[in-house]
Design an enzyme around this catalytic site. Structure first.
Site, PDB file in Angstrom:
ATOM      1  N   CYS A 137       0.797  -1.225   0.000  1.00 23.96           N
ATOM      2  CA  CYS A 137       0.000   0.000   0.000  1.00 23.96           C
ATOM      3  C   CYS A 137       0.831   1.277   0.000  1.00 23.96           C
ATOM      4  O   CYS A 137       0.281   2.369  -0.054  1.00 23.96           O
ATOM      5  CB  CYS A 137      -0.954  -0.001   1.190  1.00 23.96           C
ATOM      6  SG  CYS A 137      -2.085  -1.404   1.161  1.00 23.96           S
ATOM      7  N   HIS A 181      -1.780   8.184   5.960  1.00 21.08           N
ATOM      8  CA  HIS A 181      -2.217   6.925   5.347  1.00 21.08           C
ATOM      9  C   HIS A 181      -3.638   6.597   5.808  1.00 21.08           C
ATOM     10  O   HIS A 181      -4.484   6.261   5.001  1.00 21.08           O
ATOM     11  CB  HIS A 181      -1.234   5.820   5.729  1.00 21.08           C
ATOM     12  CG  HIS A 181      -1.377   4.568   4.950  1.00 21.08           C
ATOM     13  ND1 HIS A 181      -1.317   4.542   3.573  1.00 21.08           N
ATOM     14  CD2 HIS A 181      -1.585   3.276   5.344  1.00 21.08           C
ATOM     15  CE1 HIS A 181      -1.472   3.289   3.154  1.00 21.08           C
ATOM     16  NE2 HIS A 181      -1.645   2.511   4.208  1.00 21.08           N
ATOM     17  N   GLU A 230       0.181   4.965  13.371  1.00 20.72           N
ATOM     18  CA  GLU A 230       0.625   6.059  12.501  1.00 20.72           C
ATOM     19  C   GLU A 230       0.475   7.404  13.200  1.00 20.72           C
ATOM     20  O   GLU A 230       1.393   8.236  13.183  1.00 20.72           O
ATOM     21  CB  GLU A 230      -0.168   6.058  11.194  1.00 20.72           C
ATOM     22  CG  GLU A 230       0.270   7.169  10.250  1.00 20.72           C
ATOM     23  CD  GLU A 230      -0.585   7.298   9.005  1.00 20.72           C
ATOM     24  OE1 GLU A 230      -0.142   7.975   8.060  1.00 20.72           O
ATOM     25  OE2 GLU A 230      -1.705   6.733   8.975  1.00 20.72           O
ATOM     26  N   LYS A 290      -9.246   8.861   2.550  1.00 17.74           N
ATOM     27  CA  LYS A 290      -9.678   7.544   2.077  1.00 17.74           C
ATOM     28  C   LYS A 290     -11.186   7.310   2.216  1.00 17.74           C
ATOM     29  O   LYS A 290     -11.739   6.448   1.532  1.00 17.74           O
ATOM     30  CB  LYS A 290      -8.899   6.448   2.798  1.00 17.74           C
ATOM     31  CG  LYS A 290      -7.472   6.272   2.293  1.00 17.74           C
ATOM     32  CD  LYS A 290      -6.772   5.120   2.964  1.00 17.74           C
ATOM     33  CE  LYS A 290      -5.418   4.833   2.314  1.00 17.74           C
ATOM     34  NZ  LYS A 290      -4.441   5.905   2.513  1.00 17.74           N
ATOM     35  N   HIS A 300      -9.694   2.838   0.058  1.00 17.81           N
ATOM     36  CA  HIS A 300      -8.263   2.531   0.151  1.00 17.81           C
ATOM     37  C   HIS A 300      -7.856   1.910  -1.171  1.00 17.81           C
ATOM     38  O   HIS A 300      -8.145   0.737  -1.450  1.00 17.81           O
ATOM     39  CB  HIS A 300      -7.995   1.580   1.302  1.00 17.81           C
ATOM     40  CG  HIS A 300      -6.541   1.328   1.549  1.00 17.81           C
ATOM     41  ND1 HIS A 300      -5.541   1.951   0.827  1.00 17.81           N
ATOM     42  CD2 HIS A 300      -5.891   0.521   2.449  1.00 17.81           C
ATOM     43  CE1 HIS A 300      -4.365   1.546   1.247  1.00 17.81           C
ATOM     44  NE2 HIS A 300      -4.550   0.673   2.234  1.00 17.81           N
ATOM     45  N   PHE A 335       1.736  -3.455   3.801  1.00 19.14           N
ATOM     46  CA  PHE A 335       1.964  -4.798   4.310  1.00 19.14           C
ATOM     47  C   PHE A 335       3.418  -5.197   4.062  1.00 19.14           C
ATOM     48  O   PHE A 335       3.991  -4.896   3.016  1.00 19.14           O
ATOM     49  CB  PHE A 335       1.052  -5.806   3.606  1.00 19.14           C
ATOM     50  CG  PHE A 335      -0.368  -5.800   4.090  1.00 19.14           C
ATOM     51  CD1 PHE A 335      -0.759  -5.086   5.204  1.00 19.14           C
ATOM     52  CD2 PHE A 335      -1.335  -6.542   3.416  1.00 19.14           C
ATOM     53  CE1 PHE A 335      -2.065  -5.094   5.647  1.00 19.14           C
ATOM     54  CE2 PHE A 335      -2.649  -6.562   3.847  1.00 19.14           C
ATOM     55  CZ  PHE A 335      -3.020  -5.836   4.970  1.00 19.14           C
TER      56      PHE A 335
END
Length: 413
Positions: free
Chosen positions: A168, A308, A319, A337, A342, A401
């Site tokens: 991502c 993110h 985060e 998002k 996403h 990931f």
């Protein structure tokens, strides 16, 4: 001790966006800043039996009319979106492919999964009708690099062509890589960003098993809730975000309007787990500190962060905590998002383009669906409506990931 590199800023001269929030940069920006709820999220028939049966999809995009039937057949949908966004970005930059030095034009495009739905389709064909029914186009159409190669062929770019796959964070890493290529003098122009389109039963079923996606089937439009106390997972979306970056002297020589600058890039690996981020957030913190040092910009100068912010319970907190440690509580933070979904490998490209627009407009988009902020989040999240602000520097952060972290520092043009 590592010697500090001389700061280098890549000029952003063009933007292209194709998202569930709108087709085109102008339409996407209007939706992200003016609409109070997402309109692009809807149930998908092929996912009806799964705990998460909805995704963000692009409405009203006639790819056949834009690309032509012959060209469309040679591209998977994620590559089609990349080409459409790249065309907009190049036109926005005022570039003329007939006069540029094509050997000095690089293309760097990220994607997490490439043509995964095409793999799904071909596996079903082979299982039901035999190996002889498998398309010979599977390998060239579905691999991650096919977006970059399709853009090169469409625009006639002959410089370095790279497909980036860091989950991502792919779109952000692609832009950071483009920044490095320009700094090194390898090219004068870089067309960079991310693209994704993965309406895949296989992928969504796996994400459901992982408990990574929201299962709020009764109200899909409210399912993606970054930093909200009731967040329960992300919602997959499709889209592409492509930027034109140039060496500053190249942009000046042709009289291009500089919309913003990418002034710093940092990346790191958690080296912790295949899916979960390092719980102390040191990986994204390291990427962010590296990007700030690369730009020679103090943390106190950052006025806005496009985070993110995926709407997952653990990731949002990790985060935000890392952002607070590095930047304090003064930057205005948002996650867009909830309006785009996403978009996985495309997210960094899309959200960097939105950060450029935020710098231009001096306007921070809201985090839609943020009703009850998580009290453990230590930074200021903009919610309910877009907030005017004065800032010369912004940051884009991405996590992927496998522990892939990336950060970009952007400054006003």
């Amino acid at each position: 001790m590592t010697a500090r590199r001389t700061p280098f800023s890549a000029a952003v001269t063009g933007l292209g966006l194709v998202t569930a929030a709108g087709v085109g940069a102008k339409a996407t920006w209007h939706s992200v800043t003016q609409d109070s709820a997402p309109s692009g999220v809807r149930p998908q028939a092929e996912l009806a039996d799964l705990p998460c049966d909805f995704m963000y999809t692009i409405d009203g995009l006639d790819t056949t009319a834009i690309l032509g039937i012959a060209a469309q057949r040679l591209m998977d949908r994620f590559a089609q979106l990349a080409v459409i966004a790249a065309r907009e970005a190049v036109a926005d930059a005022g570039l003329d492919q007939n006069t540029w030095d094509s050997s000095r034009v690089a293309v760097v495009i990220g994607s997490a999964h490439g043509g995964l739905p095409f793999y799904d389709q071909q596996h079903v064909l082979m299982s039901g009708r035999g190996a002889r029914r498998v398309s010979p186009k599977l390998a060239p159409l579905a691999v991650v690099n096919s977006a970059a190669s399709s853009v090169c062929m469409d625009l006639g770019a002959h410089g370095p062509s790279l497909g980036v796959a860091t989950a991502c964070s792919s779109g952000t890493v692609a832009l950071g890589t483009a920044h490095q290529l320009l700094r090194a003098g390898v090219c004068d122009i870089a067309i960079a960003g991310g693209a994704e389109s993965v309406c895949s039963r296989l992928l969504v079923a796996s994400a459901c098993q992982m408990k990574a996606v929201s299962t709020r089937r009764e109200d899909p439009a409210a399912a993606c809730r970054p930093f909200d106390l009731a967040r329960d997972g992300f919602v997959i979306g499709e889209g592409a975000g492509i930027l034109v970056l140039e060496r500053p002297e190249h942009a000046r020589a042709r009289g291009a309007a500089v919309r913003a600058q990418i002034s710093g890039y940092g990346a790191s690996s958690d080296a912790y787990a295949a899916v979960a981020p390092d719980p102390d957030g040191k990986g994204i913190e390291r990427a962010l500190r590296t990007a700030l040092a690369d730009a020679d910009i103090a943390a106190g100068d950052v006025g806005h962060v496009n985070a993110h912010g995926t709407s997952t319970v653990i990731n949002d907190l990790i985060e935000a905590t890392a952002l607070g440690r590095v930047l304090g509580d003064h930057p205005l933070v948002t996650s867009t998002k909830a309006m785009t979904g996403h978009t996985l490998g495309a997210a960094g490209g899309i959200e960097t383009a939105l950060t450029v627009l935020a710098l231009e407009e001096q306007l921070v988009p809201p985090t839609v669906n943020l009703d009850v902020p998580d009290p453990e989040i230590p930074v200021e999240i903009v919610r309910r409506e877009a907030r005017p602000a004065t800032f010369d520097c912004a940051v884009k952060t991405s996590l992927g990931f496998g522990g892939h972290n990336a950060a970009l520092v952007l400054t006003r043009g």
